[in-house]
Design a protein around this motif. Structure first.
Motif, PDB file in Angstrom:
ATOM      1  N   LEU A 200     -31.749  24.918  25.174  1.00  0.00           N
ATOM      2  CA  LEU A 200     -31.315  26.278  24.790  1.00  0.00           C
ATOM      3  C   LEU A 200     -29.798  26.460  24.769  1.00  0.00           C
ATOM      4  CD1 LEU A 200     -33.787  28.242  27.111  1.00  0.00           C
ATOM      5  CD2 LEU A 200     -34.106  27.765  24.692  1.00  0.00           C
ATOM      6  N   GLU A 201     -29.102  25.525  25.393  1.00  0.00           N
ATOM      7  CA  GLU A 201     -27.634  25.652  25.511  1.00  0.00           C
ATOM      8  C   GLU A 201     -26.973  25.872  24.139  1.00  0.00           C
ATOM      9  OE1 GLU A 201     -24.756  22.588  27.324  1.00  0.00           O
ATOM     10  OE2 GLU A 201     -26.408  22.862  28.772  1.00  0.00           O
ATOM     11  N   ASN A 202     -26.215  26.944  24.021  1.00  0.00           N
ATOM     12  CA  ASN A 202     -25.497  27.307  22.774  1.00  0.00           C
ATOM     13  C   ASN A 202     -26.411  27.575  21.574  1.00  0.00           C
ATOM     14  OD1 ASN A 202     -22.909  27.138  23.841  1.00  0.00           O
ATOM     15  ND2 ASN A 202     -22.966  24.893  23.668  1.00  0.00           N
ATOM     16  N   ALA A 203     -27.699  27.717  21.817  1.00  0.00           N
ATOM     17  CA  ALA A 203     -28.603  27.951  20.679  1.00  0.00           C
ATOM     18  C   ALA A 203     -28.591  29.430  20.300  1.00  0.00           C
ATOM     19  CB  ALA A 203     -30.019  27.506  21.024  1.00  0.00           C
ATOM     20  N   ASP A 204     -28.716  29.671  19.000  1.00  0.00           N
ATOM     21  CA  ASP A 204     -28.789  31.054  18.537  1.00  0.00           C
ATOM     22  C   ASP A 204     -30.180  31.626  18.748  1.00  0.00           C
ATOM     23  OD1 ASP A 204     -26.172  31.869  17.014  1.00  0.00           O
ATOM     24  OD2 ASP A 204     -26.508  29.743  16.621  1.00  0.00           O
TER      25      ASP A 204
ATOM     26  N   GLY B 131     -24.069  26.760  10.312  1.00  0.00           N
ATOM     27  CA  GLY B 131     -23.370  26.899  11.588  1.00  0.00           C
ATOM     28  C   GLY B 131     -24.242  27.430  12.718  1.00  0.00           C
ATOM     29  N   LYS B 132     -25.475  27.798  12.397  1.00  0.00           N
ATOM     30  CA  LYS B 132     -26.370  28.296  13.457  1.00  0.00           C
ATOM     31  C   LYS B 132     -26.982  27.091  14.182  1.00  0.00           C
ATOM     32  CE  LYS B 132     -26.042  32.750  12.753  1.00  0.00           C
ATOM     33  NZ  LYS B 132     -24.680  32.660  12.226  1.00  0.00           N
ATOM     34  N   HIS B 133     -27.291  27.318  15.462  1.00  0.00           N
ATOM     35  CA  HIS B 133     -27.849  26.222  16.255  1.00  0.00           C
ATOM     36  C   HIS B 133     -29.200  26.671  16.831  1.00  0.00           C
ATOM     37  CE1 HIS B 133     -27.880  22.599  18.590  1.00  0.00           C
ATOM     38  NE2 HIS B 133     -27.999  23.274  19.727  1.00  0.00           N
ATOM     39  N   PHE B 134     -30.208  25.826  16.667  1.00  0.00           N
ATOM     40  CA  PHE B 134     -31.550  26.220  17.111  1.00  0.00           C
ATOM     41  C   PHE B 134     -32.098  25.271  18.173  1.00  0.00           C
ATOM     42  CE2 PHE B 134     -31.017  28.111  12.979  1.00  0.00           C
ATOM     43  CZ  PHE B 134     -31.471  29.401  13.206  1.00  0.00           C
ATOM     44  N   ALA B 135     -32.783  25.861  19.137  1.00  0.00           N
ATOM     45  CA  ALA B 135     -33.518  25.059  20.126  1.00  0.00           C
ATOM     46  C   ALA B 135     -34.952  24.959  19.642  1.00  0.00           C
ATOM     47  CB  ALA B 135     -33.483  25.753  21.475  1.00  0.00           C
ATOM     48  N   ILE B 136     -35.505  23.750  19.655  1.00  0.00           N
ATOM     49  CA  ILE B 136     -36.927  23.605  19.294  1.00  0.00           C
ATOM     50  C   ILE B 136     -37.679  23.048  20.490  1.00  0.00           C
ATOM     51  CG2 ILE B 136     -38.574  22.368  17.822  1.00  0.00           C
ATOM     52  CD1 ILE B 136     -36.838  22.742  15.510  1.00  0.00           C
ATOM     53  N   TRP B 137     -38.717  23.752  20.871  1.00  0.00           N
ATOM     54  CA  TRP B 137     -39.592  23.265  21.943  1.00  0.00           C
ATOM     55  C   TRP B 137     -40.839  22.670  21.284  1.00  0.00           C
ATOM     56  CZ3 TRP B 137     -39.906  27.562  26.329  1.00  0.00           C
ATOM     57  CH2 TRP B 137     -38.663  27.594  26.999  1.00  0.00           C
TER      58      TRP B 137
ATOM     59  N   ALA C 228     -35.836  21.393   7.137  1.00  0.00           N
ATOM     60  CA  ALA C 228     -35.452  22.618   6.423  1.00  0.00           C
ATOM     61  C   ALA C 228     -34.214  23.243   7.064  1.00  0.00           C
ATOM     62  CB  ALA C 228     -36.620  23.609   6.428  1.00  0.00           C
ATOM     63  N   LEU C 229     -34.172  23.279   8.393  1.00  0.00           N
ATOM     64  CA  LEU C 229     -33.030  23.897   9.087  1.00  0.00           C
ATOM     65  C   LEU C 229     -31.749  23.109   8.825  1.00  0.00           C
ATOM     66  CD1 LEU C 229     -34.764  24.717  12.509  1.00  0.00           C
ATOM     67  CD2 LEU C 229     -34.020  26.377  10.791  1.00  0.00           C
ATOM     68  N   LEU C 230     -31.852  21.778   8.905  1.00  0.00           N
ATOM     69  CA  LEU C 230     -30.659  20.948   8.688  1.00  0.00           C
ATOM     70  C   LEU C 230     -30.145  21.121   7.257  1.00  0.00           C
ATOM     71  CD1 LEU C 230     -31.557  17.573  10.524  1.00  0.00           C
ATOM     72  CD2 LEU C 230     -30.330  19.567  11.438  1.00  0.00           C
ATOM     73  N   GLU C 231     -31.101  21.186   6.338  1.00  0.00           N
ATOM     74  CA  GLU C 231     -30.722  21.352   4.930  1.00  0.00           C
ATOM     75  C   GLU C 231     -29.936  22.652   4.706  1.00  0.00           C
ATOM     76  OE1 GLU C 231     -33.631  21.342   1.389  1.00  0.00           O
ATOM     77  OE2 GLU C 231     -33.765  19.395   2.419  1.00  0.00           O
ATOM     78  N   MET C 232     -30.249  23.652   5.521  1.00  0.00           N
ATOM     79  CA  MET C 232     -29.560  24.943   5.348  1.00  0.00           C
ATOM     80  C   MET C 232     -28.297  25.027   6.196  1.00  0.00           C
ATOM     81  SD  MET C 232     -32.708  27.604   4.965  1.00  0.00           S
ATOM     82  CE  MET C 232     -33.802  26.871   6.142  1.00  0.00           C
ATOM     83  N   GLY C 233     -27.875  23.878   6.734  1.00  0.00           N
ATOM     84  CA  GLY C 233     -26.595  23.851   7.444  1.00  0.00           C
ATOM     85  C   GLY C 233     -26.677  24.164   8.923  1.00  0.00           C
ATOM     86  N   ALA C 234     -27.887  24.269   9.454  1.00  0.00           N
ATOM     87  CA  ALA C 234     -28.028  24.555  10.890  1.00  0.00           C
ATOM     88  C   ALA C 234     -28.040  23.244  11.677  1.00  0.00           C
ATOM     89  CB  ALA C 234     -29.328  25.326  11.132  1.00  0.00           C
ATOM     90  N   THR C 235     -27.901  23.351  12.994  1.00  0.00           N
ATOM     91  CA  THR C 235     -28.051  22.187  13.871  1.00  0.00           C
ATOM     92  C   THR C 235     -29.186  22.474  14.855  1.00  0.00           C
ATOM     93  OG1 THR C 235     -26.329  23.123  15.273  1.00  0.00           O
ATOM     94  CG2 THR C 235     -25.655  21.382  13.746  1.00  0.00           C
ATOM     95  N   VAL C 236     -29.703  21.407  15.462  1.00  0.00           N
ATOM     96  CA  VAL C 236     -30.914  21.551  16.280  1.00  0.00           C
ATOM     97  C   VAL C 236     -30.798  20.741  17.569  1.00  0.00           C
ATOM     98  CG1 VAL C 236     -33.387  20.944  16.366  1.00  0.00           C
ATOM     99  CG2 VAL C 236     -32.426  21.938  14.271  1.00  0.00           C
ATOM    100  N   SER C 237     -31.263  21.353  18.672  1.00  0.00           N
ATOM    101  CA  SER C 237     -31.506  20.611  19.926  1.00  0.00           C
ATOM    102  C   SER C 237     -32.991  20.712  20.185  1.00  0.00           C
ATOM    103  CB  SER C 237     -30.824  21.282  21.113  1.00  0.00           C
ATOM    104  OG  SER C 237     -29.483  21.002  21.114  1.00  0.00           O
TER     105      SER C 237
END
Ligand SMILES: NC(=O)c1ccc[n+]([C@@H]2O[C@H](COP(=O)([O-])OP(=O)(O)OC[C@H]3O[C@@H](n4cnc5c(N)ncnc54)[C@H](O)[C@@H]3O)[C@@H](O)[C@H]2O)c1
Length: 443
Positions: free
Chosen positions: A382-386, A317-323, A345-354
Motif C-alpha cells: 500500500l505504500e505510496n499507492a493511490d 503517474g498513479k500508483h496502485f496496490a494489488i492484493w 491495462a494499468l501499466l499501459e495507461m501509465g500507472a505503476t503497481v505494487s
C-alpha cells in the motif's frame, strides 16, 4: 500396485502422492530436471494445502520416487498415468503433442509379453484415447495390441483443495470397455470411494467429453452470474441478495454463484476454447460457449473503467496496490489469472503497481520481472499507492486492518474484484468502495 505417473505438475504430483498414500508404489516422471531434483530432495514444487505432509511421508516410506527416465518409471509399472499438459494450440484446440510424443516413446518400451494400463488423466478431446493407442502401435516394433489398454480417467480436482478432492472425489469417471482394465481401475480407486461415492464406468468418448462438459458448465455458471452482476449495477440491485435468492433453490445450488472479475486458471479458459473448437469440427456451433468466452474477456477488466472514472480518466503517474495474483486463493497458480490482465491495462495507461500475494510471488516474478514492484506483505504493497485493488479472495484479505489501509493510501479508495467487504461497513469507514454487482460507495 506399481504405478508410473508421466508429467509431475499440479495433477501429476497430486495423483502420484495420493496413490502412494493408499499404499501403492509410485514413480513420477518429468522432463524438467530441476523439478525432479527438487522433488527427489524432498522439496515440494507447488503450493497445495495438505500436499507437502503426505508427499514427505510417502517419500520417507519409500513409496514415492521421482525420475527423468520414462524407461525406468514404466519398467515395473502395471499402471501408467499420463498427466501431461494439453495447452491450447493456435486455433484453440487442445495441443496433443505432449501426449502423443509420450505415446510414441511408450510404444517402443512396452513389451509384447506384458500387460499395462495406460491412463489418460489429462483433459483431452473426444477420440484421444484412440489416437494414443494408434501412436503406441505405430511406434512399436511388433504387435503389442494385447499388451496394453488405453483408459480415459479425467481428473476433476480443484487447485487449492486438490488433496481433499483426490482423496474423497465426488465421483471417479473411467472410460474403458476392457474388462481387464475395469478390474484394475476398480481396485486402484476402491480406497478413495469408501463412503459410497460412485466410480462411473463408461465408454472412452463419453469420459473424455464428461470432463469438458463439467468445466464448460461451471464456466457458464460463473459467467451467468457475472452478467447478472452487470445488470445489478445498472438496475440498482445487489448481486449478493440475488445470489442468495437463487442459490437456495436446490435446482440451482449455492456454489459457483459468486460474481467477480472473470474465471482464470489453467483449465476453464483452455477447456471452454477447446470444446468450442471440437464442436465446430463436427459442424456444431456451440453458441453459449462463444458468449461465455466473450463475456469473460470483458469481465477480467471490469474494474478498470471504474478506476479510470474515479481518477478522472487519467491514470498516468498513479500508483496502485494489488492484493492477490493467483487466479484463485490457496494456489500459487497464476495461469490466466485476471490480476495480470488488470496489471497490463494499468501499466499501459501509465500507472505503476505494487503487488502482494501470499503464495504466487515467485511464479509472478518469473512472468512480470521488474514491470511491477513485489511487496513483502499486504500492507507494504500500500505504500505510496493511490488506491487498493483486490484481485484474489485470499482469506487474509477478508478482515484487514482498515486503519492501516487508510493511513497508507493516498486516496481512501478500494476497488474490489471479489466482493470481500460489507457495503454498510465500508460506508461507515468512509472509503470510496467499488465492487462487482453492488452499489458503489462514494466517500
Ligand atoms: N491443474 C488442474 O487443476 C487440472 C485439473 C484437472 C485436469 N487438469 C489437466 O491435467 C493436465 C495436466 O495439467 P497440470 O496443471 O498438471 O499441468 P502442469 O503444466 O502443471 O504439469 C505438466 C507437467 O508435465 C511435464 N512434462 C511435459 N512433457 C513431458 C514429458 N514428455 N515427459 C514427462 N513430463 C513432461 C511438465 O514439465 C510439467 O511438469 C492438463 O491436461 C490439464 O488440463 C488440470
Amino acid at each position: 500396485m506399481k504405478l508410473a505417473v508421466i508429467g509431475t505438475g499440479y495433477v501429476g504430483l497430486v495423483t502420484g502422492t495420493c496413490f502412494a498414500e493408499t499404499g501403492n508404489d509410485v514413480i513420477c516422471v518429468d522432463i524438467d530436471i530441476n523439478k525432479v531434483n527438487k522433488l527427489s530432495n524432498g522439496q515440494i514444487t507447488i503450493f497445495e494445502p495438505g500436499l507437502e505432509k503426505i508427499f514427505l511421508r510417502n517419500q520417507k516410506e519409500g513409496r514415492l520416487h521421482f525420475t527423468t527416465s520414462i524407461e525406468e518409471a514404466i519398467e515395473n509399472a502395471q499402471v501408467i498415468f499420463l498427466a501431461l499438459p494439453t495447452p491450447p494450440g493456435e486455433d484453440g484446440s487442445a495441443d496433443l503433442s505432449y501426449i502423443l510424443n509420450v505415446a510414441t516413446v511408450l510404444g517402443k518400451l512396452l513389451k509384447p509379453d506384458g500387460y499395462k494400463v495406460i491412463i489418460d488423466k489429462s483433459t483431452v478431446p473426444v477420440g484421444t484415447s484412440e489416437k494414443v493407442k494408434s501412436a503406441i502401435l505405430l511406434s512399436a516394433g511388433s504387435d503389442i495390441s494385447h499388451a496394453f489398454d488405453v483408459v480415459s480417467n479425467p481428473e476433476f480436482l480443484r487447485e487449492g483443495v486438490a488433496v481433499e478432492d483426490f482423496m474423497k472425489p465426488d465421483r471417479v469417471v473411467i472410460g474403458t470397455t476392457s474388462d481387464k482394465a475395469i478390474k484394475i481401475m476398480n481396485d486402484l480407486y476402491a480406497p478413495f470411494v469408501r463412503q459410497g461415492n460412485p466410480i462411473i464406468f463408461m465408454d472412452e468418448h463419453s469420459a473424455e467429453l464428461t470432463k469438458y462438459a463439467a468445466n464448460a458448465f461451471l464456466a457458464v455458471k460463473i459467467t451467468f452470474m457475472n452478467e447478472i452482476a452487470q445488470l445489478c449495477e445498472r438496475l440498482g440491485a445487489d448481486v449478493d441478495m440475488v445470489r442468495k435468492g437463487i442459490g437456495s433453490d436446490e435446482r440451482i445450488g449455492k456454489r459457483f454463484l459468486f460474481p467477480g472479475i472473470g474465471y482464470g486458471g489453467s483449465c476453464f479458459p483452455k477447456d471452454v476454447k477447446a470444446l468450442a473448437k471440437s464442436s465446430s469440427e463436427v459442424n456444431y456451433d456451440f453458441k453459449i460457449l462463444k458468449s461465455v468466452m466473450e463475456v469473460n474477456e470483458l469481465q477480467k477488466l471490469h474494474l478498470i473503467p471504474k478506476i479510470k472514472a474515479y481518477f478522472n480518466n487519467d491514470l498516468s503517474g498513479k500508483h496502485f496496490a494489488i492484493w492477490g495474483l493467483s487466479f484463485k486463493p490457496n494456489t500459487d497458480d497464476i495461469r490466466e489469472a485476471p490480476a495480470f490482465y488488470m496489471i497490463d491495462a494499468l501499466l499501459e495507461m501509465g500507472a505503476t503497481v505494487s503487488a502482494f500475494d501470499p503464495e504466487a510471488m515467485a511464479n509472478s516474478k518469473q512472468v512480470l520481472g521488474d514491470k511491477i514492484k513485489f511487496a513483502d506483505g499486504q500492507y507494504d504493497a500500500l505504500e505510496n499507492a493511490d488506491a487498493l485493488i483486490i484481485a484474489t479472495e485470499w482469506n487474509e484479505f477478508r478482515t484487514p486492518d482498515f486503519e492501516r489501509i487508510e493511513k497508507s493510501l493516498k486516496q481512501k479508495a478500494i476497488f474490489d474484484g471479489r466482493n470481500l467487504f460489507d457495503l454498510q461497513a465500508m460506508q461507515n469507514l468512509g472509503f470510496h468502495y467499488e465492487s462487482v454487482g453492488r452499489s458503489a460507495i462514494h466517500a
